[in-house]
Design an enzyme around this catalytic site. Structure first.
Site: not given
Length: 594
Positions: A316, A351
């Site tokens: 993330d 990401e």
């Protein structure tokens, strides 16, 4: 000295924790009734350690640290705060936010989960990842995925173990899933604004302990995850963990003191004036220029490979891991992962954006990393909405060479997706123009405003057959484009059968039926359509359209004018080897594979 954390051995049980600026650190042991016994630890450089005779496996513990309390200088020591071991691998309960966690002098032993000494954990025999680039990833929220599943026993619903249930495995196999990507399952804490609203974090992107599985999602601990990974693997499905190393749930200066902040606040990045850097939007940012922060990350990754056998990880807000404070494509963490024998062959997915300066880094990660490609999502949505070009669509279908370079000689690094956990669901993308996040308690200010969505004539639910038909056709066109594309593809759980969140495009705080997947209401025709798309794609995952020929629907060669002309009705791709399948994109009829 032993490694950080708690370890049992012939000489007893040893605890070691990093707290370089503390004046004193205590190991706090708790009996079955919650009574606490404190043991002073001994400084060894930046670390504090203590060995007690005997095997203390199963013991519950935490730390307390004393020293200066000067938040303006980055010092948050408060001996009243019980602190979770950053290297804990098992906790006795979930985190629950309480204002006392942020109040100086308020004792928090009754509030904070205790770490459990696990002893030696079984290791999984080394095996190559089952998942390979080009496959189909299925992103799912562990709790939401099975809370309403009629075939999963009630006691299993919402847990990691439920993913190994035969009915769940059958669904995954039907869809041709190559790997499940589990949204965060490590222990997290609610953002402090949620409890007053009667809400709680449903996604898990607010971690405290990077190695300890959340007891609510994985009550059986690492053994439950290991057994589930093995069951998935036996069905031909790999497991990818979505992990958060960019920030912790200790948040900003008003956040709780539950772990790193009370032990080693320098693990967080600070600006020259001493304020916390917030490249995450979550209040703090871990400082990956610090070797010990990188080591904690490596230790966590190794733990899940060695003791659960996972195929890899999705990171993330991954640019944070390469910041020091600016993003660097040759940041140390990349080489350290590549050099680790347990991690070098794992699937690594970034990401590739955060909200810090220069935070959008799509295409800038190492050659062996895959990356979420939001340009695929946006350009494909715009094309089928009617305001995108055929040229942009073809670029995304062909693997986004403008971002990642040609992929004719190596696997394409693009992870193509239409929808993800954040943003509209696929069905909502064609049923809502505007977000409808009122249930989140933030006056609809949260969530993205521009989703490249369209409602096909009516905002939200409709019983108009013409509207429903247009929405069905749009979903099928979008899905066909995804399965025709070069690169790894990702489908979010439930999008294969039309799940809706009623226009909520930021359902992180909706741990309730709004975000739980409704298995009874699923569109089985759409589900079967996705299964057929997957079967058509299977076995030809390494398609490279740049090696084939793009043709107009009338069979003529495409030229620049046709690519950019909004009136061009579509395009077809034909492989140089006529035995390989091609595909056809028609604005009027959608996508056909084969």
């Amino acid at each position: 000295m032993v490694a950080h954390g708690a370890h049992t051995g012939p000489g007893g049980t040893t605890w070691q924790v990093r707290a370089p600026l503390a004046d004193a650190v205590w190991l706090c042991l708790f009996d079955a009734h919650g009574a606490e016994t404190r043991h002073a630890m001994v400084r060894h450089g930046h670390d504090w350690a203590l060995t007690l005779p005997g095997d203390h496996a199963g013991a519950r513990y935490g730390y307390r640290a004393d020293g200066a309390s000067a938040p303006e200088r980055g010092l948050w020591f408060d001996p009243a705060k019980l602190l979770v071991d950053p290297h804990a691998v098992e906790l006795d309960q979930r985190f629950v936010y309480d204002p006392a966690l942020s109040t100086f002098g308020a004792d928090t032993a009754a509030l904070v989960p205790k770490a459990i000494v696990t002893g030696d954990l079984p290791t999984v025999p080394p095996a190559p990842p089952l998942f390979a680039p080009g496959g189909l990833i299925y992103e799912l929220n562990v709790r939401a995925f099975t809370m309403l599943h009629p075939d999963v026993p009630a006691y299993l619903r919402g847990t990691v173990a439920a993913l190994a249930h035969p009915a769940v495995l059958a669904h995954l196999v039907k869809l041709g899933i190559n790997a499940v990507e589990l949204m965060p399952i490590v222990a997290w804490i609610d953002e402090r604004h949620l409890p007053p609203l009667g809400l709680r974090n449903a996604w898990g992107y607010n971690p405290v302990a990077f190695m300890a599985l959340d007891p609510g999602l994985c009550p059986g601990g690492i053994a439950e995850l290991r057994d589930t990974v093995a069951a998935l693997r036996a069905a031909g499905i790999g497991t990818i963990l979505d992990l958060v190393f960019n920030h912790t749930g200790e948040s900003d200066v008003a956040g709780p003191i539950v772990s790193l902040r009370g032990l080693d606040n320098a693990a967080y990045g600070h600006a020259a004036d001493g304020s916390l850097i917030n490249d995450t939007g979550c209040g703090n940012t871990l400082d990956f220029a610090q070797p010990h922060v990188r080591q904690l990350t490596i230790d966590a990754l190794r733990h899940f490979v060695a003791h659960a056998g996972v195929d890899g990880f999705r990171f993330d807000l991954a640019p944070v891991m390469a910041r020091g404070p600016g993003f660097a494509a040759d940041a140390p963490i990349f080489a350290e992962i590549a050099a680790d024998p347990l991690l070098a062959d794992r699937v690594l997915i970034a990401e590739p954006w955060d909200i810090g300066p220069g935070g959008y880094q799509l295409g800038q990660f190492p050659a062996n990393w895959l990356e979420w490609n939001d340009r695929f999502r946006d350009d494909v949505r715009r094309f089928w909405r009617g305001d995108g070009t055929l040229g942009a669509l073809a670029t995304r279908l062909a693997g986004s060479a403008d971002v990642f370079g040609p992929c004719d000689s190596s696997p394409c690094r693009s992870v193509n997706f239409l929808a993800a956990h954040d943003g509209f669901t696929l069905a909502d993308c064609v049923a809502f123009v505007h977000k409808h996040n009122e249930a989140n308690g933030e006056n609809n200010r949260d969530g993205h405003d521009d989703n490249y969505s369209w409602n096909n004539g009516v905002e939200g639910p409709s019983d108009d057959p013409a509207v429903l038909a247009r929405r069905q056709a749009a979903q099928r066109a979008l899905l066909g484009t995804l399965f025709a594309s070069t690169g790894t593809i990702m489908l979010t759980a439930g999008d294969e059968f039309g799940r809706s969140q009623q226009g909520n495009n930021n359902a992180y705080s909706q741990d309730n039926p709004l975000s739980w997947i409704d298995w009874q209401a699923r569109d089985r025709d759409l589900e079967d359509f996705v299964a057929r798309l997957s079967a058509a794609r299977m076995g030809d995952m390494a398609r490279f359209p740049e090696n084939g020929q793009w043709l107009a629907l009338d069979g003529a060669a495409m030229d620049g004018a046709r690519w950019e002309d909004p009136a061009t009705p579509g395009v077809a791709w034909r492989a140089p080897d006529q035995a390989r399948p091609g595909f056809r994109v028609s604005r009027a009829d959608g996508v056909a594979l084969g």
